[in-house]
Design a protein around this motif. Structure first.
Motif, mmCIF file in Angstrom:
data_model
loop_
_atom_site.group_PDB
_atom_site.id
_atom_site.type_symbol
_atom_site.label_atom_id
_atom_site.label_comp_id
_atom_site.label_asym_id
_atom_site.label_seq_id
_atom_site.Cartn_x
_atom_site.Cartn_y
_atom_site.Cartn_z
ATOM 1 N N VAL A 1 1.017 -6.345 4.157
ATOM 2 C CA VAL A 1 2.292 -6.802 4.355
ATOM 3 C C VAL A 1 2.880 -5.231 4.151
ATOM 4 N N ARG A 2 3.453 -5.061 3.828
ATOM 5 C CA ARG A 2 3.580 -3.238 3.601
ATOM 6 C C ARG A 2 2.256 -2.322 3.194
ATOM 7 N N ALA A 3 3.447 -1.114 3.863
ATOM 8 C CA ALA A 3 2.058 0.188 4.209
ATOM 9 C C ALA A 3 2.396 1.001 4.385
ATOM 10 N N ALA A 4 2.767 2.345 3.126
ATOM 11 C CA ALA A 4 2.929 3.930 3.547
ATOM 12 C C ALA A 4 2.016 4.623 2.952
ATOM 13 N N VAL B 1 3.665 6.194 8.100
ATOM 14 C CA VAL B 1 2.695 7.204 7.836
ATOM 15 C C VAL B 1 3.744 8.639 8.312
ATOM 16 N N SER B 2 3.521 9.063 7.330
ATOM 17 C CA SER B 2 4.564 10.616 7.069
ATOM 18 C C SER B 2 3.667 12.086 7.527
ATOM 19 N N ILE C 1 0.905 -1.663 -0.218
ATOM 20 C CA ILE C 1 -0.297 0.123 0.138
ATOM 21 C C ILE C 1 1.067 1.239 -0.147
ATOM 22 N N SER C 2 0.441 2.120 -0.923
ATOM 23 C CA SER C 2 1.082 3.442 -1.068
ATOM 24 C C SER C 2 0.380 4.370 -1.679
ATOM 25 N N ILE C 3 -0.470 5.065 -0.263
ATOM 26 C CA ILE C 3 -1.603 6.053 -0.620
ATOM 27 C C ILE C 3 -1.559 7.158 0.310
#
Length: 234
Positions: free
Chosen positions: A68-71, A88-89, A55-57
């Protein structure tokens, strides 16, 4: 469908969505759940549940996020599970987070379970900048961090009792307050009984006397007829 694309400026609604690749630059609203191998884009996803590998949203609002991976810039979900990493930025709001590595700037998390947690300043606004900073921060921590010294917290322990002066056996643990009061009460009753016996004998004209080591055959005998004590010869 292998790929679903939501262009910027558009809002698309589904009851449920299953696809291989999901690209969201606009707004996606799903009543039930979203399942995809990869989710990317700069838009917003609002769904009941979100399941994906990568996830890159921009933003996710969901009841549960499993990946598995999220950003992401923002994630608002009661439960977030990321088996490898979660970054999480901007802001992370969750009741429970479980992941291998957690990188976050601002957060409101009740409980987090992670092998490594990195807090970054808010200057890393972009996801790419946050991931790069997280990598170097994690590398520096592994190379230069010193092991903690001092007392180990949350370790198993056994209670220690002082040794008795008479022998080497440990003294019994201190009695509870109720047990101490009960023991004191029993001692007081025994003392009151002896004191009462002494007072009753004195009022009747008798004196109590303790004779140590007196054999049974030499015990004085009370003569009820004459109301006298016959002292036997020793």
């Amino acid at each position: 469908m292998k790929t679903v694309y939501i262009p910027a400026g558009e809002t698309v609604k589904y009851e449920s969505l299953v696809t291989e690749n999901l690209v969201v630059d606009g707004c996606l609203k799903v009543v039930y759940g979203v399942k995809a191998k990869s989710i990317s884009g700069k838009g917003v996803i609002s769904a009941g549940t979100v399941y994906a590998d990568d996830i890159s949203i921009g933003e996710i609002e969901s009841a549960a996020v499993v990946c598995v991976r999220a950003a992401a810039k923002r994630i608002d979900a009661p439960e977030v599970y990321a088996s490898e990493s979660l970054a999480v930025s901007c802001f992370l709001s969750a009741a429970y987070v479980e992941t291998g590595k957690l990188t976050v700037a601002l957060s409101d998390v009740d409980e987090a379970k992670a092998e490594e947690i990195i807090h970054l300043p808010r200057v890393h606004a972009s996801l790419l900048g946050m991931l790069i900073a997280s990598f170097f921060r994690s590398l520096r921590a592994k190379l230069f961090a010193k092991p903690a010294e001092g007392e180990v917290l949350d370790a198993d322990f056994e209670p220690f009792y002082r040794k008795s002066v008479v022998d080497d056996d440990p003294m019994e643990p201190p009695l509870e307050e109720e047990e101490t009061d009960s023991a004191a009460k029993e001692e007081d009753e025994e003392l009151n009984r002896i004191v009462g016996l002494f007072k009753l004998s004195r009022e009747a004209g008798y004196t109590l006397r303790l004779i140590p080591g007196t054999p049974e055959e030499n015990v004085p005998v009370f003569d009820f007829a004459t109301e006298t004590i016959a002292q036997k010869a020793a």
